[in-house]
Design an enzyme around this catalytic site. Sequence first.
Site, short mmCIF file in Angstrom:
data_model
loop_
_atom_site.label_atom_id
_atom_site.label_comp_id
_atom_site.label_asym_id
_atom_site.label_seq_id
_atom_site.Cartn_x
_atom_site.Cartn_y
_atom_site.Cartn_z
N GLY A 24 0.83 -1.20 0.00
CA GLY A 24 0.00 0.00 0.00
C GLY A 24 0.86 1.24 0.00
N GLY A 27 0.09 9.17 2.08
CA GLY A 27 0.70 10.48 1.91
C GLY A 27 2.08 10.58 2.53
CG ASP A 138 -7.08 6.03 8.10
OD1 ASP A 138 -8.30 6.27 7.88
OD2 ASP A 138 -6.29 5.72 7.19
#
Length: 541
Positions: A24, A27, A138
């Site tokens: 994955g 940012g 998150d």
Amino acid sequence: MPIEPLRSADPTELGGYRLLGRLGEGGMGAVYLGEGPNGRVAVKAIRAEMASQPEFRGRFRSEVNRARQVPSFCTAAVLDADPESETPYLVVEYVDGPNLAEVVAARGPLSGGELYSVAIGVATALTAIHGAGVIHRDLKPRNVLFSLGTPKVIDFGIARAFDATSNHTRTDQMVGTLAYMAPERFETDARGVGPAADVFAWGIVVAYAGTGRTPFQADSQPATAARILTQPPDLRGLSSPLREIVDRTLAKDPAKRPSAVELLELLLDTGSHSMQDLGGGPELRRAALAARAGGHRKRRRRRTLTVVAAGVAVLGLLGLIGGRKLATGSQEAGTAAPPTPSAAASAPLYSPIGAGLLISDPLTRDGQWHRSSDGGVCEFSGGRMVAYNDDSEFPAEEIYCDGPADKITGDHAVAVTVALLTPTSCANVWFWGADRITEDGSFAVVLCGGKVELWDQKEDSRDTLAKEATKVLADRAEHRVQVLVEDKTVAVTVDGAPVLTADLPARSRKSGQVWLSMRNEPFTETAKGRVSFQNVEIREL
């Protein structure tokens, strides 16, 4: 979990881990599938432009320290990290299984025991994460993976390091996934966002798992945000009592949501819908019960000097038992036999006293404590830091292992695992420097095979403030030592049992550093000794 090939600009090796592919990207960096000495791992590497920022690197270092303290209760275990590397990285357990979003997409909404397993598993993970002072920020279905049917939460390790002081990483980028954000996450000044935002995300994740949709779902992101801020959740499809529990976690006011441990308590006390529904998951049951017990102990013991109960919490929660036997034969210079393997050997380190982790080092290699040599040696051997002078022609009276330069101020706790590997050796935990806690000197906790002492070290003299006879450390085994400094009182426990409590002289409190050392008693010109240290952590109270 899909694995993409490495790109041309990707590294092929990091910190001794061979990188096999991409898991994955975000940012702040990329996550790679890695191969290490013990198998496959997930390696999270930070982007060069972020690593070049001293402020970010400092936050990352702090969060790595916190992440190391998260017990692996329904979480991907933290295995390794190097915040000082040119490319800072964090290595965590690789969970080879589908994520919750993939499961729901393939099979539809979950129900019954499967749904409760997700609810309890994720609440267990949040209890462990919050207990270590970390906020996930998150939490979403793609960060809930399934390993042999047990849910495990990932991506908690550097979540807050990406955003330690505000709600944004850049002026136009918010940390998190909008559909799972709590109302307070949308405020302009979100510095007060705390663990309650993760509890809100838990409610949305569980609602999604049970219905196949998020409870504030709308046609666009602005519309979804508006519903999160102003509308009640749509929980149709969830049955009682889970529906009522989810509804409580989705309160607009963070103060009205349960904490993670209170949430776990609610889930485990819902009659036929609780642990009986997890009949096929003994690992999940054990993790949930241990996390609940640990969470309640932590709440009761914060800012307390009841050291006996605190020690029992360490022993009961994680099985960090002392007395793991070491080889007692003569050792070659510079080596020390590793402890006998046990279930506790791989358990995460967790101190119940002190919410704010300042410094953590497993002492398995050069890190915050460094290899040194001066009339003796501090070196890393067998997964431990070993201090010894038994290969020196003119051994020094004391072998100091210099610690980090970070200064500590105020009430704090130091915990370290100690083994006295020779009969006459002592291990010292120093609060060191002319500007240390005492006004004109330092103080030390001295741990020997037949006694524990507290020294007041002045510039030109040393006073013994307290001394207790005990042979608890005489067996050459590993013991967990914890030193609490509160106001002017120093309290020492070994394996959770109190061994010494004494007051320091009434001097002004100043900041200073923590060092570790080895010395021999009695000291002679031929004195030989060695001690080992593991898993040191320093917390503010």
